[in-house]
Design a protein around this motif. Sequence first.
Motif, PDB file in Angstrom:
ATOM      1  N   MET A   1       0.844  -1.193   0.000  1.00 41.60           N
ATOM      2  CA  MET A   1       0.000   0.000   0.000  1.00 41.60           C
ATOM      3  C   MET A   1       0.880   1.244   0.000  1.00 41.60           C
ATOM      4  O   MET A   1       1.949   1.253   0.596  1.00 41.60           O
ATOM      5  N   GLY A  28      -5.526  -0.496   8.203  1.00 41.51           N
ATOM      6  CA  GLY A  28      -5.108  -0.405   6.811  1.00 41.51           C
ATOM      7  C   GLY A  28      -3.660   0.002   6.624  1.00 41.51           C
ATOM      8  O   GLY A  28      -3.130  -0.066   5.512  1.00 41.51           O
ATOM      9  N   ARG A  29      -3.020   0.428   7.708  1.00 45.30           N
ATOM     10  CA  ARG A  29      -1.627   0.879   7.632  1.00 45.30           C
ATOM     11  C   ARG A  29      -0.659  -0.065   8.348  1.00 45.30           C
ATOM     12  O   ARG A  29       0.533  -0.100   8.016  1.00 45.30           O
TER      13      ARG A  29
END
Length: 259
Positions: A1, A28-29
Amino acid sequence: MKFGTFEDQLAEGAAVPTDGWDFSWFAGRATEQRPGWGYVRLCGERLGSARAALDVDTGGGEVYAEALGLAAHVPAVVRATEGWAPNHRLASAALEPFGGVVVPVDGDAPLPFEDGTFDLVTGRHPVSFPYSEAGRVLAPGGTLLVQEVGAGSNRELYEYLLGPQENRDAEYLDALRERVAGVGLDLVQLRDALTRVEFFDLAAVVHFLRKVLWTVPGFTVDAYRDRLRDLYDHIAEHGSFVCHSRRTLVEARKARPHA
């Protein structure tokens, strides 16, 4: 990502507030596995049978409040300690529904409670858990339940920034056993786990290092800019940076006096 340029990610990671122990921003990180024993569940079970409970270094009180919410019965006396003013305000709000009172305690200062006050003393990820003081404020027959950040936790990350560091990880568990026994507590269980941590962008690393201060003491973006640039390139090439946290569960009991 990918979440922007090197400078963008530095700026974002440096801007996120670090108050409390809410890690939802990392969704998400970054990801972190949890130990199999389930500290919050265990804490909730112990709280359900406690009369008076103390949580040491409670942070923003989120974890303690979650455990209290799982308890079959809330203790009549709910206390916590926290030394950092922003977290103290958060913890007071989180524990208010349970009648909790958060007491400011700085650093290694003695716990401001009488001997034998609590039949449960807990702590999750304390910077340095005060085993001697915890043993003092525990009532005979009382339980201690602590989840420590174990020796060498996230070693891959801090050595990436700092270079090779002293490694005495193999001695840690024996030293912990001696420390518990040395303050007159009987060890009930000692469990240790390495869990996978994965960072998907540099902003998450920067925020983590600002939030979890003991990983790289004195961390600032400016001081580690060159190594952070290398880490940014590593994530771009490999998709993530992987390290391993260490968590250690300590459960102990204070012996009752012989008749």
